[in-house]
Scaffold this motif. Structure first.
Motif, short mmCIF file in Angstrom:
data_model
loop_
_atom_site.label_atom_id
_atom_site.label_comp_id
_atom_site.label_asym_id
_atom_site.label_seq_id
_atom_site.Cartn_x
_atom_site.Cartn_y
_atom_site.Cartn_z
N LYS A 2 0.51 7.28 -7.80
CA LYS A 2 0.02 8.55 -8.70
C LYS A 2 1.19 9.57 -7.32
O LYS A 2 0.85 8.87 -6.09
N PRO A 3 1.42 10.11 -8.20
CA PRO A 3 2.41 11.28 -6.95
C PRO A 3 1.29 11.87 -5.32
O PRO A 3 -0.44 12.44 -6.04
N ASP A 51 2.15 16.55 -9.00
CA ASP A 51 2.61 16.30 -10.01
C ASP A 51 1.72 17.82 -10.70
O ASP A 51 1.59 17.86 -11.96
N GLU A 52 0.72 17.70 -10.29
CA GLU A 52 -0.97 19.07 -10.65
C GLU A 52 -0.30 20.06 -10.02
O GLU A 52 -1.17 21.00 -10.67
N LEU A 53 1.04 21.02 -9.49
CA LEU A 53 1.28 21.92 -8.72
C LEU A 53 1.76 22.74 -10.26
O LEU A 53 2.21 22.32 -10.73
N LYS A 54 0.98 24.20 -10.51
CA LYS A 54 1.07 25.50 -11.43
C LYS A 54 1.20 26.55 -10.66
O LYS A 54 1.44 26.62 -9.47
N PRO A 55 2.75 26.90 -10.92
CA PRO A 55 2.92 28.97 -10.57
C PRO A 55 1.26 29.63 -9.80
O PRO A 55 1.49 30.15 -9.01
N ALA A 56 -0.03 29.27 -10.45
CA ALA A 56 -0.90 29.62 -10.46
C ALA A 56 -1.43 28.96 -8.49
O ALA A 56 -2.13 30.17 -8.48
N HIS A 57 -0.89 28.08 -8.48
CA HIS A 57 -1.52 27.51 -6.90
C HIS A 57 -0.45 28.53 -5.87
O HIS A 57 -0.66 27.91 -5.39
N PHE A 58 0.60 28.23 -6.16
CA PHE A 58 1.80 28.91 -6.11
C PHE A 58 0.96 30.62 -5.67
O PHE A 58 0.70 31.38 -4.24
N PRO A 62 0.97 -1.32 0.16
CA PRO A 62 -0.12 0.15 -0.07
C PRO A 62 0.71 1.02 -0.16
O PRO A 62 1.65 1.22 0.77
N ASP A 63 0.61 2.21 -0.87
CA ASP A 63 1.19 3.44 -0.81
C ASP A 63 1.53 3.82 1.06
O ASP A 63 0.34 4.09 1.23
N PRO A 64 2.71 4.42 1.17
CA PRO A 64 2.36 4.53 2.49
C PRO A 64 2.01 5.82 2.92
O PRO A 64 2.20 6.02 3.98
N ALA A 65 1.86 7.27 1.84
CA ALA A 65 1.61 8.33 2.49
C ALA A 65 -0.11 8.42 2.78
O ALA A 65 -0.66 8.97 3.00
N THR A 66 -1.19 7.25 1.23
CA THR A 66 -2.20 7.39 1.65
C THR A 66 -3.03 5.90 1.80
O THR A 66 -4.34 5.75 2.33
N VAL A 72 11.24 15.20 -4.84
CA VAL A 72 12.64 15.27 -5.57
C VAL A 72 13.57 14.65 -5.52
O VAL A 72 13.75 13.49 -6.12
N LEU A 73 14.29 14.32 -4.20
CA LEU A 73 15.32 13.65 -3.33
C LEU A 73 14.89 12.27 -3.94
O LEU A 73 15.59 11.14 -3.54
N GLU A 74 13.79 12.50 -3.00
CA GLU A 74 13.22 10.94 -2.78
C GLU A 74 12.47 10.54 -3.96
O GLU A 74 11.90 8.87 -4.03
N GLY A 75 12.54 10.87 -5.24
CA GLY A 75 11.56 10.17 -6.46
C GLY A 75 10.08 10.35 -6.06
O GLY A 75 10.12 9.18 -7.46
N VAL A 76 9.78 11.04 -5.79
CA VAL A 76 8.14 11.04 -5.70
C VAL A 76 8.04 11.72 -7.14
O VAL A 76 6.60 11.69 -8.02
N ILE A 77 8.46 12.95 -7.30
CA ILE A 77 8.23 13.50 -8.59
C ILE A 77 9.25 14.12 -8.96
O ILE A 77 10.09 13.87 -8.62
#
Length: 293
Positions: free
Chosen positions: A113-114, A159-166, A72-76, A199-204
């Motif tokens: 899926k991230p 993986d869906e984060l865009k400048p608009a979200h920030f 199972p996904d460790p995050a979800t 990124v270092l963990e390879g998630v994205i």
């Protein structure tokens, strides 16, 4: 089918040279189908079912698709599956094993899926930061994420984060919460660090929080005391220690850490004058270009 003769395109005939068995005739529209028919004739033993959870094979757009269930996904906690394609079963299975080995190597065995920002930040705080940070630093990170990051964009996948979200997060902090641009900048820096570790963990594959998405911190000019106001403050101070701190601050320009770091053997009095002994010097030399460094 061949339109002219109304016959299959390929025919394979196998003849027993001893005439002990009748000939075998295989017909099909592709050589691959004939090979499968021949394989079944040579080895009629039915395939055994694979062990549940070990995966399997399917055909998809003319290629073999190998799949396998992962922990199972460790995050979800959701179920996960990884897949790989190949021209043959052997190739697809080899690629699948290589893919799983790489997931194990980078420590993200199966984020098919991230996770969302909120899910990753919880994992980042508790599993990556907490064992290595001082409690106060960890508490600051946790507070910033809980108050400023999650309510604004916590439901967005990494993986869906865009400048608009920030920009949405910046508006949430400044407009909806009424906080300063400095607080919005702190939220961005904390999330930037969390995404860098993702990124270092390879998630994205890359950090979406690039410099162009950082909030612009508005610098406010601070009013300074006039010499007369500073003198009045020193004269009004009744505590000898704090009077000394104010004198050092206004008369020497020493920073608070420098003032608090002074020891008794570095202070002298010459009548009414206070003398600070300096036992270190900064080396100033002239570079080859004639500039002072």
């Amino acid at each position: 089918m061949n339109r002219k003769t109304n016959m299959p395109r390929y025919t394979l005939t196998l003849i027993d040279s001893t005439n002990q068995t009748p000939p075998i005739v295989l017909t099909a529209e592709s050589t691959r189908t004939i090979i499968r028919q021949l394989t079944k004739r040579l080895d009629p033993t039915p395939e055994r079912r694979r062990v549940q959870g070990s995966g399997g094979f399917t055909m998809e757009r003319g290629r073999v698709k190998a799949f396998r269930e992962l922990p199972p996904d460790p995050a979800t906690g959701n179920r996960r599956r990884t897949t790989a394609f190949g021209a043959t079963r052997a190739e697809a299975e080899r690629r699948l094993n290589e893919k799983i080995a790489e997931l194990q190597r980078v420590g993200r065995l199966g984020y098919t899926k991230p996770p969302t920002v909120a899910e990753w930040c919880d994992h980042w705080l508790n599993d990556i930061c907490k064992p290595h940070l001082k409690p106060r630093t960890w508490g600051t990170y946790a507070s910033v994420i809980e108050r400023n990051v999650k309510p604004a964009i916590g439901a967005v996948r990494l993986d869906e984060l865009k400048p608009a979200h920030f920009r949405r997060m910046e508006r949430y902090v400044m407009d909806e919460q009424g906080k300063s641009s400095g607080t919005a900048g702190s939220a961005w820096r904390t999330l930037h660090k969390a995404l860098e570790d993702a990124v270092l963990e390879g998630v994205i594959e890359r950090n979406p929080a690039v410099k162009g998405t950082a909030p612009r911190v508005a610098l406010k000019e601070r009013a300074a005391l006039t010499p007369d106001q500073a003198a009045d403050l020193i004269a009004a101070e009744t505590d000898d220690t704090w009077r000394l701190m104010w004198m050092l601050a206004f008369m020497t320009g020493m920073r608070q850490g420098e003032r608090l770091g002074l020891t008794e053997d570095e202070l002298r009095r010459d009548g009414d004058r206070l003398i600070i002994l300096v036992d270190w010097l900064q080396c100033i030399r002239q570079s080859d270009e004639g500039r002072m460094t």
